[in-house]
Write an enzyme that holds these catalytic residues in place. Structure first.
Site, PDB file in Angstrom:
ATOM      1  CB  VAL A 165      -1.029  -0.064   1.204  1.00 50.34           C
ATOM      2  CG1 VAL A 165      -1.885   1.152   1.180  1.00 50.34           C
ATOM      3  CG2 VAL A 165      -1.782  -1.182   1.220  1.00 50.34           C
ATOM      4  CE1 TYR A 168       0.661  -8.558   6.454  1.00 44.51           C
ATOM      5  CE2 TYR A 168       2.705  -9.113   6.768  1.00 44.51           C
ATOM      6  CZ  TYR A 168       2.056  -8.803   6.109  1.00 44.51           C
ATOM      7  OH  TYR A 168       2.389  -8.193   4.618  1.00 44.51           O
TER       8      TYR A 168
END
Length: 162
Positions: free
Chosen positions: A85, A129
């Site tokens: 991103v 994550y």
């Protein structure tokens, strides 16, 4: 918005791959060309697939993945090769949306695993994550053959008269 990549996205995908390589301190290693990426994603036998994250009709991130296979479960899985991103779009939920779209692909297709690798020093990614429930596979070590070692082993092959 998350959507499947199209052939027209190849230039922006390649640009973001370069940005990711620079972030990962390996800009010189990103040597893929537009034609290679186009063939891999959209050729007669695609080797990989990509999703694009958009904000205000502009690409702000991508996920590039391919299918793997588990002999233990007898099912395919998704291996996420790259998730990226752009810095100005981070924190906007695009990374999570890309991962959620890939998780949905797994569930819809009966794939039992969704895996990826992360650099040990990338603490922001590791924290992200972990926040979505992913866990490191600490008992596994990734190995890679490239360059001369790859060619040397290929030269030792007995397949096709090698």
């Amino acid at each position: 918005m998350i959507r499947e990549a199209t052939p027209g996205d190849v230039p922006v995908l390649l640009a973001m791959i370069g940005e990711l390589a620079a972030y990962e301190r390996a800009a010189e290693a990103a040597r893929a060309t537009e034609s290679q990426l186009k063939e891999a994603l959209f050729g007669p036998q695609p080797a990989a697939f990509a999703l694009i994250a958009e904000a205000d009709d502009a690409p702000v991130g991508f996920a590039l993945w391919f299918r793997n296979f588990s002999t233990w479960t007898g099912t395919h899985g998704v291996y996420l090769e790259d998730l990226y991103v752009r810095p100005e779009a981070r924190g906007g939920g695009h990374g999570k949306a890309l991962l959620a779209a890939l998780a949905e692909i797994c569930v819809d297709r009966g794939y039992e695993r969704f895996e990826w690798s992360v650099l040990d020093w990338n603490e922001p990614a590791i924290g992200f994550y972990r926040s979505i429930g992913a866990r490191p596979m600490d008992e596994w070590t990734v190995f890679r053959l490239t360059g001369e070692a790859l060619h040397n082993l290929a030269g030792a092959s007995c397949v096709n008269g090698g």
